[in-house]
Design a protein around this motif. Structure first.
Motif, short mmCIF file in Angstrom:
data_model
loop_
_atom_site.label_atom_id
_atom_site.label_comp_id
_atom_site.label_asym_id
_atom_site.label_seq_id
_atom_site.Cartn_x
_atom_site.Cartn_y
_atom_site.Cartn_z
N VAL A 7 74.69 15.74 15.48
CA VAL A 7 75.44 16.31 16.61
C VAL A 7 75.79 17.76 16.30
O VAL A 7 75.60 18.65 17.15
N CYS A 8 76.24 18.01 15.10
CA CYS A 8 76.61 19.37 14.70
C CYS A 8 75.40 20.29 14.74
O CYS A 8 75.47 21.41 15.27
N GLY A 9 74.28 19.83 14.24
CA GLY A 9 73.06 20.63 14.27
C GLY A 9 72.64 20.96 15.68
O GLY A 9 72.24 22.09 15.99
N HIS A 10 72.73 19.96 16.56
CA HIS A 10 72.40 20.18 17.97
C HIS A 10 73.32 21.23 18.59
O HIS A 10 72.87 22.10 19.33
N MET A 11 74.61 21.16 18.27
CA MET A 11 75.57 22.12 18.81
C MET A 11 75.28 23.53 18.30
O MET A 11 75.34 24.48 19.07
N ILE A 12 74.96 23.65 17.03
CA ILE A 12 74.64 24.97 16.47
C ILE A 12 73.43 25.56 17.20
O ILE A 12 73.45 26.71 17.64
N LYS A 13 72.40 24.75 17.35
CA LYS A 13 71.19 25.21 18.03
C LYS A 13 71.48 25.58 19.47
O LYS A 13 71.04 26.63 19.96
N GLU A 14 72.23 24.74 20.16
CA GLU A 14 72.56 25.00 21.56
C GLU A 14 73.37 26.30 21.71
O GLU A 14 73.08 27.12 22.58
N LEU A 15 74.35 26.48 20.85
CA LEU A 15 75.16 27.69 20.90
C LEU A 15 74.33 28.93 20.59
O LEU A 15 74.44 29.96 21.26
N ILE A 25 68.29 36.29 12.90
CA ILE A 25 69.53 37.06 13.09
C ILE A 25 70.74 36.22 12.70
O ILE A 25 71.64 36.66 11.98
N PHE A 26 70.76 34.98 13.19
CA PHE A 26 71.88 34.08 12.89
C PHE A 26 72.00 33.85 11.38
O PHE A 26 73.09 33.91 10.82
N ALA A 27 70.86 33.61 10.74
CA ALA A 27 70.86 33.39 9.29
C ALA A 27 71.42 34.60 8.57
O ALA A 27 72.27 34.47 7.66
N ASP A 28 70.97 35.79 8.96
CA ASP A 28 71.46 37.02 8.34
C ASP A 28 72.97 37.17 8.55
O ASP A 28 73.71 37.50 7.62
N ASP A 29 73.42 36.91 9.77
CA ASP A 29 74.85 37.03 10.08
C ASP A 29 75.70 36.03 9.29
O ASP A 29 76.84 36.33 8.92
N HIS A 35 65.45 29.14 6.84
CA HIS A 35 65.09 27.74 6.59
C HIS A 35 66.33 26.85 6.62
O HIS A 35 66.30 25.75 7.20
N TYR A 36 67.42 27.32 6.03
CA TYR A 36 68.64 26.52 6.02
C TYR A 36 69.19 26.33 7.44
O TYR A 36 69.68 25.26 7.79
N VAL A 37 69.07 27.37 8.28
CA VAL A 37 69.48 27.24 9.69
C VAL A 37 68.65 26.13 10.34
O VAL A 37 69.20 25.27 11.04
N GLY A 42 68.43 20.79 12.59
CA GLY A 42 67.73 19.50 12.66
C GLY A 42 68.61 18.33 12.27
O GLY A 42 68.20 17.17 12.38
N GLY A 43 69.83 18.62 11.82
CA GLY A 43 70.74 17.56 11.41
C GLY A 43 70.35 16.90 10.11
O GLY A 43 70.77 15.78 9.81
N ASN A 44 69.56 17.60 9.32
CA ASN A 44 69.04 17.03 8.07
C ASN A 44 69.90 17.31 6.86
O ASN A 44 69.58 16.84 5.76
N ARG A 45 70.95 18.07 7.05
CA ARG A 45 71.81 18.42 5.92
C ARG A 45 73.21 18.72 6.41
O ARG A 45 73.40 19.30 7.47
N ASP A 46 74.20 18.34 5.62
CA ASP A 46 75.58 18.67 5.93
C ASP A 46 75.87 20.10 5.51
O ASP A 46 75.40 20.56 4.47
#
Length: 106
Positions: A7-15, A25-29, A35-37, A42-46
């Motif tokens: 759910v959190c991953g989906h929200m991050i992507k949606e935002l 850009i998001f990763a840099d910010d 890759h971590y983004v 993908g919800g594959n990591r906390d």
């Protein structure tokens, strides 16, 4: 419902996508890798609580919204805003009266 990485991953992507921000850009910010983004979205990591707080601040959303995807009902938000306005009006009135008291002493 508590924290859910998917759910959190989906929200991050949606935002991120709703603001037309690339993963790079998001990763840099955020000070993380692209890759971590991708892994987070993908919800594959906390994510750490520090990173989640930074992401919530970045997008201007509550941590609760980010990790659970739930917004407060509009009537609750309206009620809280009205209460905050009432409090600010009282403070403004008290400050205004205080400044008049100071000017009377001169």
């Amino acid at each position: 419902m508590g924290y859910n990485a998917e759910v959190c991953g989906h929200m991050i992507k949606e935002l991120r996508e709703s603001r037309s921000i690339s993963r790079t850009i998001f990763a840099d910010d955020m000070g993380i890798t692209r890759h971590y983004v991708s892994v987070l979205e993908g919800g594959n990591r906390d994510a750490s609580i520090d990173l989640l707080c930074n992401i919530a601040d970045y997008f201007g959303v509550s941590l609760d919204y980010l990790i659970r995807g739930k917004r407060l009902p509009s009537d609750v938000v309206r009620s809280r805003i009205e209460e905050a306005v009432r409090i600010l009006q009282v403070v403004e009135k008290e400050l205004g009266e205080g400044s008049r008291d100071i000017s009377k002493k001169d």
